[in-house]
Design a protein around this motif. Structure first.
Motif, PDB file in Angstrom:
ATOM      1  N   ALA A 284       0.863  -1.182   0.000  1.00  0.00           N
ATOM      2  CA  ALA A 284       0.000   0.000   0.000  1.00  0.00           C
ATOM      3  C   ALA A 284       0.900   1.232   0.000  1.00  0.00           C
ATOM      4  O   ALA A 284       1.982   1.224   0.599  1.00  0.00           O
ATOM      5  CB  ALA A 284      -0.926   0.005   1.208  1.00  0.00           C
ATOM      6  N   SER A 285       0.445   2.275  -0.669  1.00  0.00           N
ATOM      7  CA  SER A 285       1.249   3.488  -0.785  1.00  0.00           C
ATOM      8  C   SER A 285       0.307   4.659  -1.026  1.00  0.00           C
ATOM      9  O   SER A 285      -0.916   4.497  -1.030  1.00  0.00           O
ATOM     10  CB  SER A 285       2.267   3.364  -1.933  1.00  0.00           C
ATOM     11  N   THR A 286       0.867   5.841  -1.238  1.00  0.00           N
ATOM     12  CA  THR A 286       0.047   7.014  -1.520  1.00  0.00           C
ATOM     13  C   THR A 286      -0.675   6.820  -2.851  1.00  0.00           C
ATOM     14  O   THR A 286      -0.078   6.393  -3.832  1.00  0.00           O
ATOM     15  CB  THR A 286       0.918   8.276  -1.565  1.00  0.00           C
ATOM     16  N   VAL A 287      -1.959   7.123  -2.860  1.00  0.00           N
ATOM     17  CA  VAL A 287      -2.802   6.863  -4.026  1.00  0.00           C
ATOM     18  C   VAL A 287      -2.764   8.044  -4.988  1.00  0.00           C
ATOM     19  O   VAL A 287      -2.751   9.204  -4.577  1.00  0.00           O
ATOM     20  CB  VAL A 287      -4.255   6.593  -3.576  1.00  0.00           C
ATOM     21  N   SER A 288      -2.747   7.732  -6.286  1.00  0.00           N
ATOM     22  CA  SER A 288      -2.933   8.743  -7.324  1.00  0.00           C
ATOM     23  C   SER A 288      -4.359   8.648  -7.844  1.00  0.00           C
ATOM     24  O   SER A 288      -4.944   7.563  -7.881  1.00  0.00           O
ATOM     25  CB  SER A 288      -1.945   8.535  -8.478  1.00  0.00           C
ATOM     26  N   GLU A 306       2.473  13.292  -4.454  1.00  0.00           N
ATOM     27  CA  GLU A 306       3.199  14.356  -3.770  1.00  0.00           C
ATOM     28  C   GLU A 306       2.432  14.838  -2.542  1.00  0.00           C
ATOM     29  O   GLU A 306       1.211  14.812  -2.500  1.00  0.00           O
ATOM     30  CB  GLU A 306       3.430  15.544  -4.723  1.00  0.00           C
ATOM     31  N   GLN A 307       3.182  15.275  -1.559  1.00  0.00           N
ATOM     32  CA  GLN A 307       2.575  15.835  -0.359  1.00  0.00           C
ATOM     33  C   GLN A 307       3.021  17.273  -0.175  1.00  0.00           C
ATOM     34  O   GLN A 307       4.005  17.724  -0.766  1.00  0.00           O
ATOM     35  CB  GLN A 307       2.948  15.018   0.875  1.00  0.00           C
ATOM     36  N   THR A 308       2.265  18.011   0.629  1.00  0.00           N
ATOM     37  CA  THR A 308       2.630  19.377   0.998  1.00  0.00           C
ATOM     38  C   THR A 308       2.636  19.463   2.514  1.00  0.00           C
ATOM     39  O   THR A 308       2.334  18.494   3.216  1.00  0.00           O
ATOM     40  CB  THR A 308       1.615  20.384   0.422  1.00  0.00           C
ATOM     41  N   ILE A 309       2.967  20.628   3.021  1.00  0.00           N
ATOM     42  CA  ILE A 309       2.943  20.822   4.474  1.00  0.00           C
ATOM     43  C   ILE A 309       1.536  20.593   5.004  1.00  0.00           C
ATOM     44  O   ILE A 309       1.326  20.026   6.076  1.00  0.00           O
ATOM     45  CB  ILE A 309       3.444  22.239   4.837  1.00  0.00           C
ATOM     46  N   PRO A 312      -0.899  15.433   3.326  1.00  0.00           N
ATOM     47  CA  PRO A 312       0.092  14.346   3.306  1.00  0.00           C
ATOM     48  C   PRO A 312       0.019  13.452   2.081  1.00  0.00           C
ATOM     49  O   PRO A 312       0.863  12.565   1.910  1.00  0.00           O
ATOM     50  CB  PRO A 312      -0.274  13.545   4.564  1.00  0.00           C
ATOM     51  N   GLY A 313      -0.976  13.660   1.218  1.00  0.00           N
ATOM     52  CA  GLY A 313      -1.212  12.764   0.095  1.00  0.00           C
ATOM     53  C   GLY A 313      -2.553  12.070   0.271  1.00  0.00           C
ATOM     54  O   GLY A 313      -3.211  12.185   1.306  1.00  0.00           O
ATOM     55  N   LEU A 314      -2.957  11.348  -0.765  1.00  0.00           N
ATOM     56  CA  LEU A 314      -4.286  10.735  -0.783  1.00  0.00           C
ATOM     57  C   LEU A 314      -4.207   9.282  -0.312  1.00  0.00           C
ATOM     58  O   LEU A 314      -3.444   8.477  -0.862  1.00  0.00           O
ATOM     59  CB  LEU A 314      -4.856  10.804  -2.204  1.00  0.00           C
ATOM     60  N   MET A 502       0.465   4.614   6.840  1.00  0.00           N
ATOM     61  CA  MET A 502      -0.149   5.459   5.814  1.00  0.00           C
ATOM     62  C   MET A 502      -0.730   6.715   6.431  1.00  0.00           C
ATOM     63  O   MET A 502      -1.107   6.742   7.598  1.00  0.00           O
ATOM     64  CB  MET A 502      -1.219   4.675   5.063  1.00  0.00           C
ATOM     65  N   GLY A 503      -0.809   7.767   5.618  1.00  0.00           N
ATOM     66  CA  GLY A 503      -1.376   9.025   6.073  1.00  0.00           C
ATOM     67  C   GLY A 503      -0.344  10.064   6.457  1.00  0.00           C
ATOM     68  O   GLY A 503      -0.709  11.147   6.909  1.00  0.00           O
ATOM     69  N   PHE A 504       0.945   9.738   6.265  1.00  0.00           N
ATOM     70  CA  PHE A 504       2.017  10.643   6.688  1.00  0.00           C
ATOM     71  C   PHE A 504       2.926  11.071   5.536  1.00  0.00           C
ATOM     72  O   PHE A 504       3.895  11.787   5.759  1.00  0.00           O
ATOM     73  CB  PHE A 504       2.858   9.986   7.784  1.00  0.00           C
ATOM     74  N   GLY A 505       2.643  10.626   4.329  1.00  0.00           N
ATOM     75  CA  GLY A 505       3.462  11.007   3.184  1.00  0.00           C
ATOM     76  C   GLY A 505       4.212   9.825   2.585  1.00  0.00           C
ATOM     77  O   GLY A 505       4.623   8.903   3.292  1.00  0.00           O
ATOM     78  N   GLU A 506       4.376   9.866   1.262  1.00  0.00           N
ATOM     79  CA  GLU A 506       4.974   8.743   0.539  1.00  0.00           C
ATOM     80  C   GLU A 506       6.424   8.498   0.944  1.00  0.00           C
ATOM     81  O   GLU A 506       6.871   7.351   1.002  1.00  0.00           O
ATOM     82  CB  GLU A 506       4.893   9.004  -0.965  1.00  0.00           C
TER      83      GLU A 506
END
Length: 698
Positions: A284-288, A306-309, A312-314, A502-506
């Motif tokens: 499992a990873s950050t979803v596009s 990608e994540q921002t401040i 964290p990503g989807l 998950m939920g903290f960035g790729e």
């Protein structure tokens, strides 16, 4: 307390028509059975775009356990149901496909003889049907070896029908299988998740076998070889099979799923959206989020990893809801979904054209003090400005709420339903508090903690560290009966989210690859020390629990830190990562431990040595903590040999007590009604037996 907590209804899905119909899962310990119940809410509002709904009435809950699946039509005027009921004549089951228009049954077809049990094999004219190897979808889905798409058709009444009572005659009903025309050189594909764009155009997910003939397990795995396919019906003849042209939307090295079709105001299909992850690597990873314009016929990345401040990503569920499209104001359309956001799940919206992301639940933060910990689950939307959600906190059970747009944000909230449970239990829950504790110098590690509001009179309560599995999963601020049962017994509970959660960035997911058994274990023991430093718990009063990869970490903790924990409970743990060839996810160990995986991959002495040194089995001789093992007899994810081998190794060392419960007919989650209860009560008793004593002397 566990039985009372576990029997609180859990909202699982909703359909938003002119009414709201919510389904709940309810555990019945007396009958050892899970029921599905349904409840209907009737609402009204003065005008279509108004923000204020009025709840007119709600029905009492009724049992809906015979419904295996249901879905709304794109027009939202009809409701398709797959129903399975007992056949009193032979003790078996009868299966029906039903079409409902409002509260009227428009069409119903008995498919028992044609279809067989839903989701089971269709072996055809094979001379060796009982022996032929057929890959399956693994853990929790092993009966779905050869899923087939079916089309249910019904016509208006024939001209010779007199006194038509609203039910379509059986002679005007048909059930046909869908047969895609694929090149003989194409990989074998199994289709599912089909959605109609037009009468002759369907979009579906195609799961591909690997080159060496594997159909890898998909439960909790977002990285399987799969693509979105366009299926065009080319044969409309009245036969048992409809043939179609199959066109794969090519996106190399992507695992795509959950196609959803956006229709414009004229009910014309315009855009297909779907979720996508890289193939192989972390399970499992950050979803596009991809879009596919039906005019241009080109896929486009709407949201990348990608994540921002701020974001964290989807990290949504495996699927989008049936109708994820809403409009706020003007012509802009948004996709709504739930997404992990650190240790919580929130509702987010994504602009269909620009990809602009908004956290929709953040505007509700000021409504009450618990809001900062509310965990949200999106159940349904009306396609305009309203959503049905479930929300809970670690100490408050799930409520069903209606969110409505006001001034372009989901600012209006209305509670539709909340559970009723004993006053004594309410009082006890009121004595608990929950919060999130960050761990210094180990970002993004943090822990969800539940503890008593009352200061301890003498010693601090024993702290239970409960480690989540995965490793790419998350401990969230949701109502969890098995966890709360321990908190109500007087324990402090700590649920760390370590690097790789998950939920903290790729980048934090990728950081764990090749470092399992080191980085994740280090984060968890650092959480223990931080809670001691903060005075939340104290040294010498620590126990640990974990399942699957959480059991892997827990076994590491008692091996690498033999003087810290006075008791441990391991559920279906991974003990030796190099011995998972029989797992439904044999690629898992390769991807997580940084070993190359491809067609024909197998363990050699070098890779086995690497995985052995990273596994808890390498520390087994140092374990002096009493261990209880809980093993599912039918686990396909982590073979039972893992836990049983550990049991015998500990038994042979004689350094600490060890016991093992093997739960019949239980798979990896140990989630059967009786199995879940036994698991919680056995863990409680094990901790009570050993947590007041020190670890065993050498």
């Amino acid at each position: 307390f566990y039985t009372e907590l576990a029997e609180i209804p859990v909202p699982t899905s909703a359909h938003f028509i002119e009414i709201i119909r919510v389904s709940y899962s309810v555990r019945d310990h007396e009958r050892n059975h899970k029921h599905t119940v349904s409840k209907t809410f009737t609402l009204t509002k003065p005008e279509p775009r108004a923000a204020d709904w009025t709840l007119v009435s709600s029905t009492v809950s009724h049992d809906a356990s015979d419904i295996q699946a249901s879905v709304l039509s794109p027009s939202r005027k009809r409701h398709a149901v797959l129903r399975e009921v007992a056949d009193p004549r032979n003790g078996g089951k009868k299966r029906f496909v039903e079409i409902w228009a409002d509260s009227k049954l428009e069409a119903s077809l008995d498919v028992t003889k044609r279809h067989g049990p839903f989701h089971t094999d269709d072996l055809g004219d094979d001379p060796y049907p009982s022996f032929r190897f057929n890959p399956n979808f693994g853990e929790g889905l092993y009966t779905k070896r050869k899923p087939t798409l079916y089309i249910f058709r019904w016509n208006g009444p024939s001209s010779d029908v007199v006194d038509f009572d609203g039910r379509v005659p059986k002679k005007d009903l048909s059930l046909v299988s869908l047969s895609p025309a694929l090149s003989p050189l194409a990989p074998r594909v199994v289709f599912g998740q089909a959605s109609f764009a037009t009468e002759t155009q369907i979009f579906a997910t195609g799961y591909e076998l690997t080159e060496d003939g594997r159909l890898l397990g998909i439960k909790a795995c977002f990285n399987r070889p799969s693509s979105i396919w366009e299926l065009s019906l080319t044969d409309q003849s009245d036969t048992d099979t409809v043939y179609c042209a199959a066109n794969k939307i090519e996106i190399p090295d992507r695992s795509s799923r959950s196609p959803r079709i956006f229709f414009d105001g004229d009910k014309k299909p315009r855009t297909v959206v779907w979720l996508s992850n890289p193939t192989f690597g972390p399970h499992a990873s950050t979803v596009s989020l991809y879009t596919y314009d039906l005019g241009e016929k080109l896929p486009r990345v709407l949201i990348g990893p990608e994540q921002t401040i701020e974001f964290p990503g989807l990290y949504p569920e495996y699927n989008l809801i049936d109708n994820p499209f809403v409009r706020k104001s003007g012509e802009e359309t948004y996709i709504v979904t739930q997404s992990l956001w650190r240790s919580r799940t929130k509702v987010v919206s994504i602009a269909l054209k620009s990809g602009c992301i908004s956290g929709e639940t953040k505007t509700l933060d000021s409504h009450d003090d618990r809001q900062s910990l509310y965990n949200w689950s999106l159940l349904s939307s009306d396609g305009n400005g309203s959503m049905v959600c479930s929300r809970s906190t670690p100490t408050s059970p799930p409520q069903v709420v209606l969110l409505t747009i006001e001034n372009d944000v989901f600012a209006k909230i209305q509670v539709l339903d909340k559970p009723v449970f004993p006053t004594k239990l309410q009082q006890e829950l009121g004595k608990l508090t929950s919060y999130v504790v960050p761990v210094p110098n180990r970002y993004p590690t943090e822990s969800v903690v539940i503890s008593s509001k009352e200061p301890p009179k003498d010693q601090k309560p024993i702290c239970v560290t409960i480690v989540h599995g995965g490793p790419h999963a998350t401990s969230i601020t949701a109502f969890t009966p098995s966890v709360l049962a321990l908190a109500l017994e007087g324990y402090t509970v700590s649920m760390p989210n370590y690097t790789g959660s998950m939920g903290f960035g790729e980048k934090h997911i990728q950081a764990l690859r090749g470092r399992c058994g080191e980085l994740d274990v280090g984060d968890c023991i650092a959480t223990v020390w931080e809670l001691i430093r903060l005075g939340i718990s104290e040294e010498g009063r620590q126990v640990v629990s974990g399942g699957s990869h959480g059991g892997f970490i827990a076994a590491h903790l008692i091996g690498q830190y033999p003087d810290v924990f006075s008791a441990a409970v391991l559920r279906n743990p991974v003990i030796s990562a190099g011995e998972l060839a029989a797992s439904d996810v044999p690629d898992w160990a390769y991807g997580e431990f940084g070993v190359a995986f491809g067609p024909g991959a197998h363990m050699n002495p070098q890779s086995f040595a690497q995985l052995y040194s990273a596994s808890p089995i390498s520390h087994v001789d140092k374990v002096r903590t009493p261990v209880l093992l809980l093993i599912g007899e039918d686990d396909l994810r982590v073979p039972t040999s893992q836990g049983k081998g550990y049991y015998h190794a500990l038994k042979g060392s004689g350094k600490a007590p060890v016991e093992m419960l093997v739960l019949p007919k239980e798979s990896h989650p140990l989630d059967g009604v009786e199995a879940a209860r036994v698991s919680v009560e056995a863990a409680r008793d094990w901790f009570a037996r050993f947590s007041r004593s020190k670890v065993m002397p050498e």
